[in-house]
Design a protein around this motif. Structure first.
Motif, PDB file in Angstrom:
ATOM      1  N   PRO A   1       0.825  -1.203   0.000  1.00  0.00           N
ATOM      2  CA  PRO A   1       0.000   0.000   0.000  1.00  0.00           C
ATOM      3  C   PRO A   1       0.860   1.254   0.000  1.00  0.00           C
ATOM      4  CG  PRO A   1       0.024  -1.013   2.171  1.00  0.00           C
ATOM      5  CD  PRO A   1       0.677  -1.982   1.242  1.00  0.00           C
ATOM      6  N   ALA A   2       0.315   2.319  -0.568  1.00  0.00           N
ATOM      7  CA  ALA A   2       1.040   3.594  -0.598  1.00  0.00           C
ATOM      8  C   ALA A   2       0.963   4.308   0.731  1.00  0.00           C
ATOM      9  CB  ALA A   2       0.480   4.487  -1.703  1.00  0.00           C
ATOM     10  N   GLY A   3      -0.050   3.982   1.545  1.00  0.00           N
ATOM     11  CA  GLY A   3      -0.184   4.639   2.830  1.00  0.00           C
ATOM     12  C   GLY A   3      -1.309   4.041   3.635  1.00  0.00           C
ATOM     13  N   GLY A   4      -1.459   4.562   4.846  1.00  0.00           N
ATOM     14  CA  GLY A   4      -2.510   4.077   5.725  1.00  0.00           C
ATOM     15  C   GLY A   4      -2.725   5.044   6.859  1.00  0.00           C
ATOM     16  N   ALA A   5      -3.681   4.714   7.721  1.00  0.00           N
ATOM     17  CA  ALA A   5      -4.006   5.579   8.854  1.00  0.00           C
ATOM     18  C   ALA A   5      -4.749   4.784   9.904  1.00  0.00           C
ATOM     19  CB  ALA A   5      -4.852   6.765   8.407  1.00  0.00           C
ATOM     20  N   VAL A   6      -4.720   5.304  11.123  1.00  0.00           N
ATOM     21  CA  VAL A   6      -5.562   4.817  12.212  1.00  0.00           C
ATOM     22  C   VAL A   6      -6.249   6.028  12.842  1.00  0.00           C
ATOM     23  CG1 VAL A   6      -4.202   2.753  12.728  1.00  0.00           C
ATOM     24  CG2 VAL A   6      -3.624   4.917  13.858  1.00  0.00           C
ATOM     25  N   GLY A   7      -7.344   5.765  13.544  1.00  0.00           N
ATOM     26  CA  GLY A   7      -8.047   6.857  14.204  1.00  0.00           C
ATOM     27  C   GLY A   7      -9.259   7.310  13.419  1.00  0.00           C
ATOM     28  N   ALA A   8      -9.526   8.615  13.453  1.00  0.00           N
ATOM     29  CA  ALA A   8     -10.720   9.174  12.819  1.00  0.00           C
ATOM     30  C   ALA A   8     -10.639   9.072  11.303  1.00  0.00           C
ATOM     31  CB  ALA A   8     -10.886  10.637  13.244  1.00  0.00           C
ATOM     32  N   ALA A   9     -11.691   8.545  10.686  1.00  0.00           N
ATOM     33  CA  ALA A   9     -11.671   8.296   9.248  1.00  0.00           C
ATOM     34  C   ALA A   9     -11.749   9.583   8.425  1.00  0.00           C
ATOM     35  CB  ALA A   9     -12.816   7.362   8.861  1.00  0.00           C
ATOM     36  N   GLY A  10     -12.626  10.530   8.827  1.00  0.00           N
ATOM     37  CA  GLY A  10     -12.832  11.737   8.033  1.00  0.00           C
ATOM     38  C   GLY A  10     -11.565  12.542   7.796  1.00  0.00           C
ATOM     39  N   PRO A  11     -10.813  12.883   8.833  1.00  0.00           N
ATOM     40  CA  PRO A  11      -9.564  13.620   8.621  1.00  0.00           C
ATOM     41  C   PRO A  11      -8.551  12.849   7.775  1.00  0.00           C
ATOM     42  CG  PRO A  11     -10.269  13.812  10.901  1.00  0.00           C
ATOM     43  CD  PRO A  11     -11.169  12.800  10.268  1.00  0.00           C
ATOM     44  N   ALA A  12      -8.515  11.526   7.942  1.00  0.00           N
ATOM     45  CA  ALA A  12      -7.606  10.727   7.115  1.00  0.00           C
ATOM     46  C   ALA A  12      -7.986  10.836   5.642  1.00  0.00           C
ATOM     47  CB  ALA A  12      -7.633   9.271   7.571  1.00  0.00           C
ATOM     48  N   LEU A  13      -9.281  10.729   5.351  1.00  0.00           N
ATOM     49  CA  LEU A  13      -9.737  10.867   3.970  1.00  0.00           C
ATOM     50  C   LEU A  13      -9.365  12.234   3.409  1.00  0.00           C
ATOM     51  CD1 LEU A  13     -13.326   9.317   4.090  1.00  0.00           C
ATOM     52  CD2 LEU A  13     -11.345   8.378   2.914  1.00  0.00           C
ATOM     53  N   ASP A  14      -9.537  13.278   4.203  1.00  0.00           N
ATOM     54  CA  ASP A  14      -9.244  14.628   3.725  1.00  0.00           C
ATOM     55  C   ASP A  14      -7.770  14.784   3.350  1.00  0.00           C
ATOM     56  OD1 ASP A  14     -11.868  15.381   4.095  1.00  0.00           O
ATOM     57  OD2 ASP A  14     -11.514  16.292   6.066  1.00  0.00           O
TER      58      ASP A  14
END
Length: 247
Positions: free
Chosen positions: A53-66
């Motif tokens: 994958p090029a990247g990822g995130a944990v936590g709140a979905a909305g800010p990650a999408l932004d």
């Protein structure tokens, strides 16, 4: 360029910001540096080429999408790459990205060795390069959609169960971070329902606990039978995920 409230550099900094979440410990490889950010309850990262994958995130979905949508708009991310995000409704993803494919899956983990399985667990063995043709044939028959294949540089080891000369179950050790990770677990279609999946998972989990304090795996959310099995084997930690393949 990453635009967020706080830009983070280095694996240790990212892990600390993510509270050493098991998913972050898995996704951020020990031998790879990463850069990322923290924004409104989300911690995300970009990964080096070749890791998947090029990247990822944990936590709140909305800010990650932004933040990731901004990276797509800036040309940092592009079609053909994919992201592993906190679980997000498909319509929210479609509002921000051109989506080639979207998968919902669960990252499960355990901190305890599984209950001992019937005698089949003793048949779980480590496989070698000579087994790659048999692995490829079994995977093509039993789990053609998996991304774990012989020759994949993310894979540390393969394990399997044989019936005589025939390979009837297999799984990959894809542990590259701070926790063990099982992938590509599958059983030949004509051997299912006999406990081989439980035996394979338990045997591999036990082997990885010799090196790690957590062992994890990924499973499609719709695969309720497999989730029930993994729960029975102790995989009670859960992080719902959405994978977005950019179009």
């Amino acid at each position: 360029m990453i635009t967020a409230e706080e830009v983070l550099s280095g694996r240790d900094t990212l892990l600390a910001a993510a509270g050493h979440h098991p998913y972050a410990r898995h996704a951020l490889w020990r031998d790879h540096e990463a850069r990322g950010w923290r924004r409104d309850g989300a911690v995300g990262w970009l990964l080096p080429p070749g890791q998947g994958p090029a990247g990822g995130a944990v936590g709140a979905a909305g800010p990650a999408l932004d933040v990731f949508a901004g990276l797509v708009a800036a040309g940092t991310l592009h079609a053909g790459q994919w992201l592993h995000l906190p679980r997000t409704a498909a319509e929210e993803v479609a509002d921000r990205f051109t989506v080639a494919r979207l998968d919902e899956w669960d990252f499960l983990w355990t901190t305890t060795a599984p209950p001992q399985q019937p005698a089949e667990e003793e048949r779980v063995v480590r496989l070698g390069e000579a087994d790659h043709p048999a692995l490829a044939a079994l995977i093509e028959e039993a789990f053609p959609s998996t991304t774990s294949r012989p020759g994949d540089p993310r894979i540390v080891d393969w394990y399997g169960i044989r019936d005589g000369d025939r390979l009837v179950a297999c799984g990959a050790d894809r542990s590259r971070g701070d926790i063990g990770f099982l992938a590509g677990l599958t059983v030949a279609p004509d051997r299912r329902g006999r406990g081989l999946g439980a035996a394979l998972t338990a045997g591999m989990t036990r082997a990885l606990f010799a090196r790690y304090d957590h062992v994890a795996l990924g499973v499609y959310t719709a695969n309720v039978g497999a989730i029930r099995l993994y729960r029975r084997l102790g995989y009670t930690g859960t992080e719902p995920r959405t994978s977005v393949h950019l179009g």
